[in-house]
Design an enzyme around this catalytic site. Structure first.
Site: not given
Ligand SMILES: NC(=O)c1ccc[n+]([C@@H]2O[C@H](COP(=O)([O-])OP(=O)(O)OC[C@H]3O[C@@H](n4cnc5c(N)ncnc54)[C@H](O)[C@@H]3O)[C@@H](O)[C@H]2O)c1
Length: 250
Positions: A193, A159, A155, A62-63
């Site tokens: 999420t 970010k 958010y 858990d980060v």
């Molecule tokens: N999907 C998008 O549109 C998007 C756009 C810009 C930035 N991002 C960023 O990119 C990154 C990855 O996003 P994604 O789209 O792959 O999302 P995702 O939901 O598919 O994956 C996120 C991962 O983080 C893990 N996670 C969440 N909370 C955690 C915690 N407390 N401890 C450990 N692990 C935890 C989840 O279990 C999941 O495996 C994130 O930081 C997100 O904010 C996503």
């Protein structure tokens, strides 16, 4: 192979862009620690890396847990001898609620997306100092640069914090040959999420602001992370790389 003999930790590597990055790192010769709260999905990513001939291990993390981060770094060095690369990727969505003034979401998003990145950095830096250098890649977003009408401001704030913490890390630890850069994805496949940003109507509206006219793919973000993590980016630090189809250029 572009990461031969490197040792990497990728947080949030059980899903989405983290999983794509971990798999890519594995194919490029890195030993990869898949760190996530999702155990079954994380172990499946490890299995897929191993099936492709790579080396990986899963660590539950858990980060937001400082002690957990220290354990992950300790176990990484114990298993693979050093730490070269950290990808601070774990995150939760800013559209998890429709109530843009929900104070509970503020706390959760700041803890995971903001504090989680600081704690990962704090745990990794001493190991990288001992290693004579390293590369940290932080996942920010287009939301770290501009506000958006349907995204909770936590958010954007988290970010934005990641964006500037990246520069602090670059400035403070450049002397230790530690580089730190941020990657800013745009409209990507929804997060686990995501609420409104998974809604096809909202996504169609967002797409109008993307010059390339399409959603990005997780491997396109993994490619950018790979470059910054690798020695090809040896003189790149404190930089922000937009992987957004031109969203922020509009
Ligand atoms: N999907 C998008 O549109 C998007 C756009 C810009 C930035 N991002 C960023 O990119 C990154 C990855 O996003 P994604 O789209 O792959 O999302 P995702 O939901 O598919 O994956 C996120 C991962 O983080 C893990 N996670 C969440 N909370 C955690 C915690 N407390 N401890 C450990 N692990 C935890 C989840 O279990 C999941 O495996 C994130 O930081 C997100 O904010 C996503």
């Amino acid at each position: 192979m572009r990461l031969m003999d490197k040792v990497a930790i990728v947080s949030g590597a059980a899903s989405g862009m983290g999983a794509a990055t971990a798999r890519r790192f594995g194919r490029e010769g890195a030993k990869v620690v898949v760190a996530d709260m999702l155990q079954d999905e994380g172990r499946a990513v490890v299995a897929s890396i191993e099936a492709a001939g790579g080396t990986a291990m899963f660590m539950a993390l858990d980060v937001t847990d400082e002690a957990g981060w220290k354990d992950v770094v300790r176990a990484t060095v114990a298993a693979f001898g050093k730490l070269d690369i950290l990808v601070n990727n774990a995150g939760i969505s800013g559209s998890a609620t429709n109530d843009l003034l929900d104070s509970g979401l503020w706390d959760r998003v700041m803890a995971v997306n903001g504090t989680g990145v600081f704690l990962g950095t704090a745990a990794a830096v001493p190991a990288m100092q001992r290693n004579g250098g390293g590369s940290i890649v932080n996942l920010s977003s287009i939301s770290g640069v501009v506000g958006q009408s349907f995204v909770h401001m936590s958010y954007n704030a988290a970010k934005g914090a990641v964006r500037i913490m990246t520069k602090s890390t670059a400035v403070q630890f450049g002397k230790d040959r530690i580089r730190c850069n941020s990657v800013h994805p745009g409209l990507m496949p929804p997060m686990r999420t995501s609420g409104a940003t998974a809604d096809p109507v909202v996504r169609a509206k967002m797409l109008k602001s993307v010059p390339l006219g399409r959603t990005g793919e997780v491997d396109e973000v993994a490619n950018a992370i790979l470059f910054l993590a690798s020695d090809e980016a040896s003189y790149v630090t404190g930089a922000e790389l937009y992987v957004d189809g031109g969203y922020l250029a509009m």
